[in-house]
Design an enzyme around this catalytic site. Structure first.
Site, PDB file in Angstrom:
ATOM      1  N   LYS A 328       0.539   4.239   3.002  1.00 14.56           N
ATOM      2  CA  LYS A 328      -0.874   4.453   3.295  1.00 14.56           C
ATOM      3  C   LYS A 328      -1.051   5.600   4.287  1.00 14.56           C
ATOM      4  CE  LYS A 328      -2.231  -0.423   2.807  1.00 14.56           C
ATOM      5  NZ  LYS A 328      -3.313  -0.286   1.826  1.00 14.56           N
ATOM      6  N   ARG A 402      -0.991  -8.518  -5.460  1.00 17.40           N
ATOM      7  CA  ARG A 402      -1.017  -9.169  -6.774  1.00 17.40           C
ATOM      8  C   ARG A 402       0.378  -9.576  -7.237  1.00 17.40           C
ATOM      9  NH1 ARG A 402      -3.840  -4.035  -9.300  1.00 17.40           N
ATOM     10  NH2 ARG A 402      -4.610  -4.105  -7.153  1.00 17.40           N
TER      11      ARG A 402
END
Length: 547
Positions: A328, A402
């Protein structure tokens, strides 16, 4: 902060003047609510203060707009013989009472707390019958929540003066107050663990918090923890693909709350697998998995175990999310300590359940891992297999939540649950879609969706139904694996939910909550919100009452 129901107004009293300085006379305050028509809420129980309240409204030109305040500090006294200690009076505007909702009640509660917490040790809030039971519960919870603070790492901590709150209302509201106190206990735990920095809160820490709960409530709660070796034996390689880049071991924490009866974690296994498996409790190996059932058998089993089958809550617990190899940007990356907000909310919900002792069976699963870049980290383009045998091409290692959820969802279906609800700070796309007001909900079951929406309306912890059309599934197609872990630029929150849906067996009721926009507040005052603990507790309370 202590909060209680009361049927008595605070009384004016006097103190003899002595040579020594008298004790503080600023120890109590009466809080009076006034609407935008200058009507005094709970006026019938304020008779001895009516004249003083009306005079204060008149001389201060008080209009009763939402969160407007004016205080009468009651400094007058007979200086010759005594010091009168009349109770302080605080008027708080509530606006139009027909527009009361959780947001308005939260603003009013915050105003009351901020206006008194540094000045007086106790307040009495005159409510009378101004709030119906649901709004009363929301108000009480918001008043408690206003007192929450996380300053354990500050060298200087300012303790509030306010310690006792009395709500002047009917005794019939005691159950609503007790429920609000239980929710607050759970919500505070959620905020505490989510506010901890990543060097303190990592997967083992989350497991320890769950185990401490089990020690506190041994009659209600059992906790089991699966480490990476056990997950590897189970074929949970999506989960492990996230954890392998960190030196902190991933943990799957399972909390079994038995508020109604015993239930089996081995439901759905065949006689052959049961006889062959050498297992203990939830620490199962691959040959102990539920077998896939026909729709007919599934319905029969559901009917037979429906009364005692648990509701399963699954929380994403990425204790720090650097993004892995798909790292990130540095700006605000510190807020990625909040990426375990889903598991924090499940942990807090289990604590609240234990406090409320709701007669319902619930399993809380915390899917905890740290997503870090290293020589052992998963690379973009790697292919791994999930617990159900499906292969996943990982195109972006920052779409990691996920992956841990996929294997956990496969695992918890062994409980044959009434419903599975997973909760996760899953996608930035959800923040773009809904901002910071409502959490997104996706579901394959109309009953679960209806019950969650009803709980949302009652709790004020708001959600919004999002689509889960089959047409979105094509975005997850991979040319070399069963699926890929991202679906492109469009509908990011939807395709993430679609990904999770591929790990839910046919006939299993399931919902997914994306709380990326509601789990914490960003910026200078960054902090966890404790959502959606109020939503979950209202949902579980309703479910227990309907059982």
């Amino acid at each position: 902060m202590n909060i209680k129901l009361s049927q008595h107004l605070p009384k004016t009293h006097t103190q003899k003047i002595l040579k020594k300085e008298a004790k503080s006379k600023d120890d109590a305050c009466l809080v009076v609510l006034v609407d935008d028509k200058k009507n005094i809420l709970a006026e019938s129980v304020l008779t001895e203060y009516t004249t003083r309240i009306e005079q204060l409204i008149e001389v201060s030109h008080f209009k009763g707009t939402t969160c407007e305040t004016v205080a009468d500090y009651a400094l007058a006294g007979d200086k010759k013989t005594t010091k009168q200690n009349p109770v302080q009076l605080l008027l708080v505007g509530v606006g139009n009472t027909d527009k009361f909702n959780n947001t308005v009640l939260q603003k009013i509660a915050n105003t009351i707390y901020s206006s008194t917490q540094k000045r007086v040790s106790s307040i009495t809030v005159a409510l009378g019958d101004a709030l119906e039971e649901n709004h009363f519960g929301q108000f009480a919870l918001n008043l408690l929540a206003a007192s929450y603070r996380f300053d354990k790492y500050k060298s200087e901590q300012a303790s509030p003066v306010l310690t006792d709150v009395y709500l002047l209302a009917d005794e019939s509201l005691q159950p609503a107050l007790a429920f609000a106190q239980s929710v607050f206990a759970g919500q505070s735990l959620t905020r505490d663990v989510a506010n901890e920095p990543g060097n303190i809160c990592f997967p083992a820490y989350m497991a320890e918090q769950a185990q401490e709960l089990a020690k506190t409530y041994p009659d209600l709660l059992t906790v089991k923890v699966l480490g990476e070796d056990e997950m590897s034996a189970l074929g949970m390689h999506c989960f492990l693909a996230v954890a392998q880049g960190s030196t902190k071991e991933g943990k799957l924490v399972l909390m079994e709350y038995r508020g109604k009866s015993e239930f089996s974690s081995d439901a759905g296994t065949t006689e052959q697998t049961t006889s062959n498996a050498k297992v203990s409790g939830l620490k199962a190996l691959a040959d102990k998995l539920p077998t896939k059932k026909s729709a007919k058998n599934s319905n029969d089993n559901a009917q037979a175990t429906n009364d005692d089958a648990p509701i399963v809550l699954v929380g994403k617990g990425v204790t720090f999310d650097s993004g892995g190899i798909s790292i990130k940007p540095g700006a605000a990356m510190d807020e990625m300590k909040f990426d375990m907000g889903g598991s924090a909310s499940v942990l807090g919900t289990i604590k609240a359940l234990c406090e409320a002792r709701l007669p319902i069976n619930v399993v809380g699963a915390l899917a905890c891992a740290e997503n870090m870049p290293s020589g052992d980290a998963t690379r973009p383009g790697d292919i791994v297999k999930a617990m159900n045998g499906k292969s996943v091409e990982i195109l972006n290692t920052d779409a990691e939540g996920r992956l841990v959820l996929a294997d956990t969802l496969c695992y918890v279906q062994r409980y044959q649950p009434k419903a599975i609800i997973d909760v996760a700070t899953l996608t930035g796309a959800c923040v773009v879609a809904l901002g910071h007001v409502r959490s997104a909900v996706f579901s394959n079951d109309e009953d679960v969706l209806f019950d969650l929406e009803n709980a949302s309306n009652l709790s004020g912890d708001l959600i919004w139904h999002m689509p889960l059309d089959d047409e979105y599934q094509a975005q997850l197609d991979s040319p070399i694996a069963d699926m890929q872990n991202i679906g492109g630029k469009g509908a990011g929150a939807v395709t993430a939910a679609c990904f999770l849906s591929r790990f839910i067996e046919e006939g299993q009721a399931w919902a997914h909550l994306d709380i990326a926009g509601t789990a914490w507040n960003s910026g200078k005052d960054k902090a966890a919100t404790g959502r959606p603990v109020p939503l979950f507790m209202q949902y579980l309370k309703n479910s227990a009452e309907m059982a």
